[in-house]
Design a protein around this motif. Sequence first.
Motif, PDB file in Angstrom:
ATOM      1  N   VAL A 124      -3.277 -66.071 -17.869  1.00 53.67           N
ATOM      2  CA  VAL A 124      -3.264 -67.086 -17.408  1.00 53.67           C
ATOM      3  C   VAL A 124      -2.874 -67.272 -16.120  1.00 53.67           C
ATOM      4  O   VAL A 124      -1.882 -66.741 -15.780  1.00 53.67           O
ATOM      5  CB  VAL A 124      -2.639 -68.220 -18.289  1.00 53.67           C
ATOM      6  CG1 VAL A 124      -2.593 -69.799 -17.763  1.00 53.67           C
ATOM      7  CG2 VAL A 124      -2.905 -68.154 -19.777  1.00 53.67           C
ATOM      8  N   ASP A 125      -3.729 -67.876 -15.259  1.00 54.17           N
ATOM      9  CA  ASP A 125      -3.173 -68.056 -13.627  1.00 54.17           C
ATOM     10  C   ASP A 125      -2.729 -66.679 -12.811  1.00 54.17           C
ATOM     11  O   ASP A 125      -1.656 -66.751 -12.661  1.00 54.17           O
ATOM     12  CB  ASP A 125      -2.138 -68.836 -13.605  1.00 54.17           C
ATOM     13  CG  ASP A 125      -2.799 -70.533 -13.819  1.00 54.17           C
ATOM     14  OD1 ASP A 125      -4.030 -70.549 -13.653  1.00 54.17           O
ATOM     15  OD2 ASP A 125      -2.119 -71.474 -13.841  1.00 54.17           O
ATOM     16  N   PRO A 126      -3.571 -65.993 -12.493  1.00 55.39           N
ATOM     17  CA  PRO A 126      -3.342 -64.697 -11.851  1.00 55.39           C
ATOM     18  C   PRO A 126      -3.288 -65.080 -10.155  1.00 55.39           C
ATOM     19  O   PRO A 126      -4.104 -65.076  -9.579  1.00 55.39           O
ATOM     20  CB  PRO A 126      -4.389 -63.668 -12.200  1.00 55.39           C
ATOM     21  CG  PRO A 126      -5.554 -64.656 -12.416  1.00 55.39           C
ATOM     22  CD  PRO A 126      -5.127 -65.807 -12.966  1.00 55.39           C
ATOM     23  N   GLY A 127      -2.264 -65.485  -9.857  1.00 54.11           N
ATOM     24  CA  GLY A 127      -1.726 -66.438  -8.639  1.00 54.11           C
ATOM     25  C   GLY A 127      -1.512 -65.386  -7.444  1.00 54.11           C
ATOM     26  O   GLY A 127      -1.301 -65.716  -6.534  1.00 54.11           O
ATOM     27  N   ILE A 132       1.396 -55.901  -9.841  1.00 48.85           N
ATOM     28  CA  ILE A 132       2.447 -56.404 -11.051  1.00 48.85           C
ATOM     29  C   ILE A 132       1.695 -56.828 -12.267  1.00 48.85           C
ATOM     30  O   ILE A 132       2.035 -56.294 -13.397  1.00 48.85           O
ATOM     31  CB  ILE A 132       3.259 -57.549 -10.514  1.00 48.85           C
ATOM     32  CG1 ILE A 132       4.079 -57.086  -9.110  1.00 48.85           C
ATOM     33  CG2 ILE A 132       4.001 -58.150 -11.628  1.00 48.85           C
ATOM     34  CD1 ILE A 132       4.908 -58.154  -8.556  1.00 48.85           C
ATOM     35  N   ILE A 133       0.447 -57.442 -12.154  1.00 49.05           N
ATOM     36  CA  ILE A 133      -0.241 -57.916 -13.179  1.00 49.05           C
ATOM     37  C   ILE A 133      -0.793 -56.885 -13.882  1.00 49.05           C
ATOM     38  O   ILE A 133      -0.666 -56.752 -15.130  1.00 49.05           O
ATOM     39  CB  ILE A 133      -1.345 -58.841 -12.711  1.00 49.05           C
ATOM     40  CG1 ILE A 133      -0.664 -60.333 -12.063  1.00 49.05           C
ATOM     41  CG2 ILE A 133      -2.342 -59.381 -13.871  1.00 49.05           C
ATOM     42  CD1 ILE A 133      -1.633 -61.194 -11.698  1.00 49.05           C
ATOM     43  N   LYS A 134      -1.472 -55.947 -13.175  1.00 44.72           N
ATOM     44  CA  LYS A 134      -1.940 -54.467 -14.054  1.00 44.72           C
ATOM     45  C   LYS A 134      -1.049 -53.919 -14.882  1.00 44.72           C
ATOM     46  O   LYS A 134      -1.284 -53.289 -15.751  1.00 44.72           O
ATOM     47  CB  LYS A 134      -2.548 -53.890 -12.960  1.00 44.72           C
ATOM     48  CG  LYS A 134      -3.815 -54.387 -12.236  1.00 44.72           C
ATOM     49  CD  LYS A 134      -4.398 -53.377 -11.082  1.00 44.72           C
ATOM     50  CE  LYS A 134      -5.538 -53.936 -10.239  1.00 44.72           C
ATOM     51  NZ  LYS A 134      -5.907 -53.060  -9.128  1.00 44.72           N
ATOM     52  N   ILE A 163      -8.391 -58.578 -10.755  1.00 44.64           N
ATOM     53  CA  ILE A 163      -8.010 -58.625 -12.053  1.00 44.64           C
ATOM     54  C   ILE A 163      -9.371 -58.581 -12.852  1.00 44.64           C
ATOM     55  O   ILE A 163      -9.429 -57.931 -13.820  1.00 44.64           O
ATOM     56  CB  ILE A 163      -6.864 -59.334 -12.757  1.00 44.64           C
ATOM     57  CG1 ILE A 163      -5.623 -59.551 -12.084  1.00 44.64           C
ATOM     58  CG2 ILE A 163      -7.017 -59.361 -14.141  1.00 44.64           C
ATOM     59  CD1 ILE A 163      -4.963 -58.104 -12.268  1.00 44.64           C
ATOM     60  N   ARG A 164     -10.322 -59.285 -12.566  1.00 43.90           N
ATOM     61  CA  ARG A 164     -11.727 -59.345 -13.174  1.00 43.90           C
ATOM     62  C   ARG A 164     -12.098 -58.081 -13.235  1.00 43.90           C
ATOM     63  O   ARG A 164     -12.777 -57.505 -14.274  1.00 43.90           O
ATOM     64  CB  ARG A 164     -12.457 -60.536 -12.697  1.00 43.90           C
ATOM     65  CG  ARG A 164     -13.930 -60.540 -13.411  1.00 43.90           C
ATOM     66  CD  ARG A 164     -14.712 -61.268 -12.645  1.00 43.90           C
ATOM     67  NE  ARG A 164     -15.358 -60.490 -11.197  1.00 43.90           N
ATOM     68  CZ  ARG A 164     -16.025 -59.729 -11.249  1.00 43.90           C
ATOM     69  NH1 ARG A 164     -16.790 -59.168 -12.323  1.00 43.90           N
ATOM     70  NH2 ARG A 164     -16.545 -59.019 -10.199  1.00 43.90           N
ATOM     71  N   LYS A 165     -12.363 -57.501 -12.055  1.00 45.60           N
ATOM     72  CA  LYS A 165     -12.805 -56.129 -11.768  1.00 45.60           C
ATOM     73  C   LYS A 165     -12.063 -54.875 -12.437  1.00 45.60           C
ATOM     74  O   LYS A 165     -12.923 -54.030 -13.069  1.00 45.60           O
ATOM     75  CB  LYS A 165     -12.885 -55.782 -10.210  1.00 45.60           C
ATOM     76  CG  LYS A 165     -13.861 -56.418  -9.415  1.00 45.60           C
ATOM     77  CD  LYS A 165     -13.767 -55.979  -8.050  1.00 45.60           C
ATOM     78  CE  LYS A 165     -14.870 -56.515  -7.073  1.00 45.60           C
ATOM     79  NZ  LYS A 165     -14.676 -56.571  -5.791  1.00 45.60           N
ATOM     80  N   ALA A 169     -12.946 -58.782 -17.792  1.00 47.34           N
ATOM     81  CA  ALA A 169     -12.703 -60.112 -18.282  1.00 47.34           C
ATOM     82  C   ALA A 169     -13.624 -61.228 -17.548  1.00 47.34           C
ATOM     83  O   ALA A 169     -13.955 -61.149 -16.523  1.00 47.34           O
ATOM     84  CB  ALA A 169     -11.372 -60.715 -18.122  1.00 47.34           C
ATOM     85  N   LYS A 170     -14.043 -62.329 -18.379  1.00 45.32           N
ATOM     86  CA  LYS A 170     -14.674 -63.515 -17.916  1.00 45.32           C
ATOM     87  C   LYS A 170     -13.458 -64.435 -17.275  1.00 45.32           C
ATOM     88  O   LYS A 170     -12.595 -64.526 -17.939  1.00 45.32           O
ATOM     89  CB  LYS A 170     -15.407 -64.026 -18.979  1.00 45.32           C
ATOM     90  CG  LYS A 170     -16.665 -63.165 -19.229  1.00 45.32           C
ATOM     91  CD  LYS A 170     -17.382 -64.171 -20.399  1.00 45.32           C
ATOM     92  CE  LYS A 170     -18.825 -63.415 -20.838  1.00 45.32           C
ATOM     93  NZ  LYS A 170     -19.548 -64.102 -21.731  1.00 45.32           N
TER      94      LYS A 170
END
Length: 312
Positions: A124-127, A132-134, A163-165, A169-170
Amino acid sequence: MSFASHNWDSDDAWKQYIANITISDPSKEAQIVDKYKRRYYKKNIDPNFDDTPPPSSSSSSSSGGHSHTGDCGCMEHGDLKGTSSSRKEAAVSSAVIYDSFPVGPLSCNCCIIGDPATREAALVDPGGDADIIKKKIADANVQIKWILVTHAHFDHFLAAEEIRKHTGAKVVLNTNDAPLWAALPIQCGMFGFPAPKETIPTPEHLLKQDEESIVLGGDDGIVCRAIHTPGHSPGSTCYYFEKGNIVFTGDTLFRDSVGRTDLWGGSKADLVKSIKTKIYALPPGTYVVPGHGPTTSIGRERESNSVVRSPL
């Protein structure tokens, strides 16, 4: 430089961070702003800073000087349904995988929620802060199937394409916010932040109905209800996971406050209606993760939100 000596008046990033939040109750303004200052300072200036608010001067109890009164801000009173004796803490169900962490220039709450059986998850919300998210995704050992964007303000999807790449994910967004998504470079310029170097494609999955369902983990997995809650933006959406007892409200509802409505396509009337008729219709013990700042519960905000209340 310390937290006490930081020049907040000249910190433009801080000004944009706090500008996302509406605070209309003067009696609570100083306390709320101080909480957000501490969170911002820890995320952007000193990661070793203790962002725990100091105890109130009027508090006195054995629990660190904090008197746990019915209207205090602690999560021990997360659900304010009924009398003080019946109030209990709102919590995320152990039936789901869950993690939340601040990312990006305005410390957006980015979250992972998933199905323990299949390890399928949503982000949710990759701002921002894609690295860090990875790492968080890797640490959680999940497969991100959906990227759920609550609304298309730049600070909620800056890392969406990377992050999509990375995950395949959709990306999910309400169709009413598609123009805002396309205007990302303009948004970044207006707020003084650099725009991504590459073009971010339009999300593959555009929500068009008032409510749609997204499933993680198949028939026995977890179901997300995407609830259209316009007001902060035309396409603002809350993502409710009943099995997890959790709702992600983006910048529509905050702890003690609500989102601003003076940006593109914002409407205070729509915001109030969305909160009262849709968000507050969820069970009072539901755990609320807003787009910025501390968590809360539906019951707590119904009783004590400084802008929109709807007591049971």
